[in-house]
Design an enzyme around this catalytic site. Structure first.
Site, short mmCIF file in Angstrom:
data_model
loop_
_atom_site.label_atom_id
_atom_site.label_comp_id
_atom_site.label_asym_id
_atom_site.label_seq_id
_atom_site.Cartn_x
_atom_site.Cartn_y
_atom_site.Cartn_z
N SER A 108 31.03 -38.29 17.64
CA SER A 108 29.99 -37.33 17.30
C SER A 108 30.55 -35.92 17.42
O SER A 108 31.48 -35.67 18.19
CB SER A 108 28.80 -37.48 18.26
N SER A 109 29.96 -35.00 16.67
CA SER A 109 30.42 -33.61 16.71
C SER A 109 30.14 -32.94 18.06
O SER A 109 30.68 -31.87 18.34
CB SER A 109 29.77 -32.80 15.60
N CYS A 110 29.33 -33.58 18.91
CA CYS A 110 29.03 -32.97 20.22
C CYS A 110 30.22 -33.03 21.17
O CYS A 110 30.14 -32.49 22.27
CB CYS A 110 27.82 -33.65 20.86
N TYR A 137 27.09 -37.91 27.05
CA TYR A 137 27.40 -38.61 25.80
C TYR A 137 28.73 -38.13 25.24
O TYR A 137 29.57 -38.93 24.81
CB TYR A 137 26.27 -38.38 24.78
N LYS A 141 32.31 -40.19 24.48
CA LYS A 141 32.96 -40.23 23.17
C LYS A 141 34.39 -39.67 23.22
O LYS A 141 35.28 -40.17 22.54
CB LYS A 141 32.12 -39.46 22.14
N HIS A 180 16.73 -37.45 16.70
CA HIS A 180 17.44 -36.21 16.40
C HIS A 180 16.56 -35.27 15.59
O HIS A 180 15.48 -35.65 15.13
CB HIS A 180 18.73 -36.52 15.65
#
Length: 314
Positions: A108-110, A137, A141, A180
């Site tokens: 994920s971009s987070c 999270y 990742k 989201h």
């Protein structure tokens, strides 16, 4: 991958996994393995090990994860860290033990620092502090990316990592607390329209900017990279374009046909100010997105009306 290659999609019922499943079927793959969470709990190491020993998949798409929006991420911090680590550790290690030819790990971009320069380049990973609300999270990742690289380095495994931007599309999650931002707005504007609610209140100032990719475009990119990318590190997958939350809300309001007002609750958190992916690495590999935001939201709303609206109304 050959058309009869044994391919395991972990998380095939989720938005990402189901999109990859549809893509593989469309391309004529005939030996796709799936297990629902009731059939196989990916958090249990022995069960995952037994599954891999019995099935011996040749290719793995690791799309299974515990996911949610800003509220869910911040509320269930321990669950998001523990369960995601368990899922990916079990699958990556069992893939190694059972001779999987190639594995794709989806993140994920987070994963990027909260205040990283924009747009986000792959080499910005671990250069600053994470956004606190989704830190557990993101840490899970990041561990998955580094685990794939470590297995490549130590054991020669061809494990690759891809980092999608914010996703939406068919089979999305419209839960009122755990979804989201884009699907949450679709649901809220739909409910407001149906119930003739005079206004819709949105968290934050509306100024943060976000990038959105239709899940079927992500599946196209994953399919392409599974065949054309064999390197360590990660690849961003996105559109390279972003939109403010305010403008996104106005766009969804227009598509749904809601005629009330929009208000912003500035006492609530905004999250990361901007998360735009630098997709030059992806473009250099020969892949570009096809579905633009307005068209994608229309498709998502049609899917919502078909599969979700009755559940929402009850």
């Amino acid at each position: 991958m050959e058309k009869n290659s044994k391919i395991y999609i972990a998380g095939h019922r989720g938005m990402v996994g189901s999109a990859i499943y549809r893509k593989l079927q469309k391309e004529g793959y005939t030996n796709i393995i799936t297990r629902s969470s009731t059939e196989l709990d990916l958090r249990i190491q022995n069960d995952v090990a037994d599954f891999f020993e019995q099935e011996k998949p040749e290719y793995v798409f690791l799309a299974a994860a515990k996911v949610g929006g800003i509220v869910a991420n911040n509320t269930y911090r321990a669950d998001f860290l523990y369960e995601n680590l368990q899922i990916q550790n079990n699958i990556i290690h069992s893939s190694y033990l059972n001779g999987v030819i190639k594995l794709m790990f989806l993140g994920s971009s987070c994963i990027y620092p909260k205040l990283a320069p924009q747009p986000l380049k792959e080499d910005y990973l671990l250069t600053g502090l994470l956004e606190p609300t989704n830190e557990p999270y993101a840490i899970a990742k990041i561990a998955g990316i580094k685990m794939c690289d470590a297995y490549r380095s130590q054991y020669g495994c061809n494990y690759i990592s891809v980092m999608p931007t914010n996703l939406y599309g068919y089979n999305d999650n419209y839960h009122p607390q755990n979804s989201h931002v884009l699907p949450a707005l679709i649901r809220r504007f739909h409910e407001a329209k149906v119930n003739h609610t005079p206004e819709v209140t949105i968290w934050g100032t509306g100024t943060p900017k976000r990038e959105f990719l239709f899940a079927d475009d992500l599946a196209e990119a994953c399919y392409y990279l599974m065949q054309n990318y064999n390197e360590e590190g990660l690849v961003n997958i996105g559109t390279g374009e972003d939109i403010s939350i305010k403008d996104l809300a106005l766009l969804i309001k227009d598509i749904i046909g809601y005629e009330g007002e929009i208000k912003f609750d500035t006492s609530k958190p905004d999250g990361t100010p901007r998360k735009l992916m630098d997709v030059s690495k992806l473009h250099s590999k020969g892949w570009h997105h096809k579905i633009e935001l307005r068209d994608g939201i229309k498709l998502a709303y049609e899917d919502f009306l078909t599969h979700q609206a009755n559940l929402v109304s009850n």
